[in-house]
Design an enzyme around this catalytic site. Structure first.
Site, PDB file in Angstrom:
ATOM      1  CB  CYS A   1     -16.073   4.058  31.282  1.00  0.00           C
ATOM      2  SG  CYS A   1     -14.511   3.782  30.424  1.00  0.00           S
TER       3      CYS A   1
ATOM      4  CG  HIS B   1       7.311  -1.372  39.120  1.00  0.00           C
ATOM      5  ND1 HIS B   1       7.905  -2.058  38.085  1.00  0.00           N
ATOM      6  CD2 HIS B   1       7.492  -2.153  40.221  1.00  0.00           C
ATOM      7  CE1 HIS B   1       8.419  -3.185  38.534  1.00  0.00           C
ATOM      8  NE2 HIS B   1       8.167  -3.269  39.834  1.00  0.00           N
TER       9      HIS B   1
ATOM     10  NE  ARG C   1      13.948  -0.301  38.969  1.00  0.00           N
ATOM     11  CZ  ARG C   1      14.037  -1.353  38.220  1.00  0.00           C
ATOM     12  NH1 ARG C   1      14.797  -1.336  37.150  1.00  0.00           N
ATOM     13  NH2 ARG C   1      13.371  -2.437  38.522  1.00  0.00           N
TER      14      ARG C   1
END
Length: 157
Positions: A64, A97, A132
Site C-alpha cells: 500500500c 524469529h 524460545r
C-alpha cells in the site's frame, strides 16, 4: 515457493519491482494493476491472508502507500503474521524469529531497488524454529484463539 502478491491503488507503483523480485517463484497475482480505481488495502489484505490460510500460498507481499495499513489489516486474520519492513534486517529477521508470512511494503517509502532487496531477504529467510521462538508464537496463537472466541479467556475461566 508460492507467493501471493497484492497492491492497493497506491501500492501498484511498486508492482513491476515486486513481480521482478519474485520472477523465480510461483506468483499468485491478486491485483491490482492500475491506480485508476481506488482499491482499499483491507480488501487486498484479506485476499492474501486467505490465500495463505487456504494453503494456496506459502507467503505474501502486500503493498500500500506506507505499508502500515496493509500490515494492520493483514494481522487481523488468524494465522497471518504480517509486518511492514523497510530494512533488510527486519525483512529476514521477521521470518527467522517471528515466522512472518506477509511482507508489507510502502510504495511511497521505498523505491523499486530497495523493494527488490527486501523481498529477496524475506523470501530467502527461514524460520529458526528455536524453542524460545516457538514458545512466543504459541502465545500469539493463544491470543488469536482467545480474541476470536475459540477458547475461553482467562476472565471467563
Amino acid at each position: 515457493m508460492k507467493v501471493a502478491v497484492a497492491f492497493d491503488h497506491r501500492g501498484v507503483h511498486l508492482r513491476e519491482a515486486v513481480l521482478e523480485a519474485l520472477s523465480e517463484h510461483h506468483v499468485i497475482d491478486l491485483g491490482t494493476d492500475t491506480d485508476a480505481v481506488r482499491i482499499d488495502y483491507p480488501d487486498k489484505a484479506r485476499e492474501v491472508g486467505e490465500a495463505i490460510q487456504r494453503g494456496n500460498a506459502d507467503r505474501a507481499v502486500l503493498v500500500c502507500g506506507s505499508g502500515v495499513g496493509a500490515s494492520v489489516a493483514a494481522c487481523k486474520l488468524t494465522g497471518i503474521r504480517a509486518s511492514v519492513c523497510h530494512d533488510t534486517y527486519s525483512a529476514h529477521q521477521g521470518v527467522e524469529h517471528d515466522d512472518m508470512n506477509v511482507l508489507c511494503l510502502g510504495s511511497e517509502i521505498v523505491g523499486p531497488s530497495v523493494a527488490r532487496e527486501l523481498i529477496e531477504a524475506f523470501i530467502a529467510a527461514r524460520f529458526d524454529g528455536g524453542a524460545r521462538y516457538v514458545a512466543r508464537l504459541e502465545k500469539v496463537a493463544a491470543m488469536e484463539r482467545e480474541m476470536h472466541g475459540e477458547i475461553e479467556t482467562s476472565e471467563a475461566r
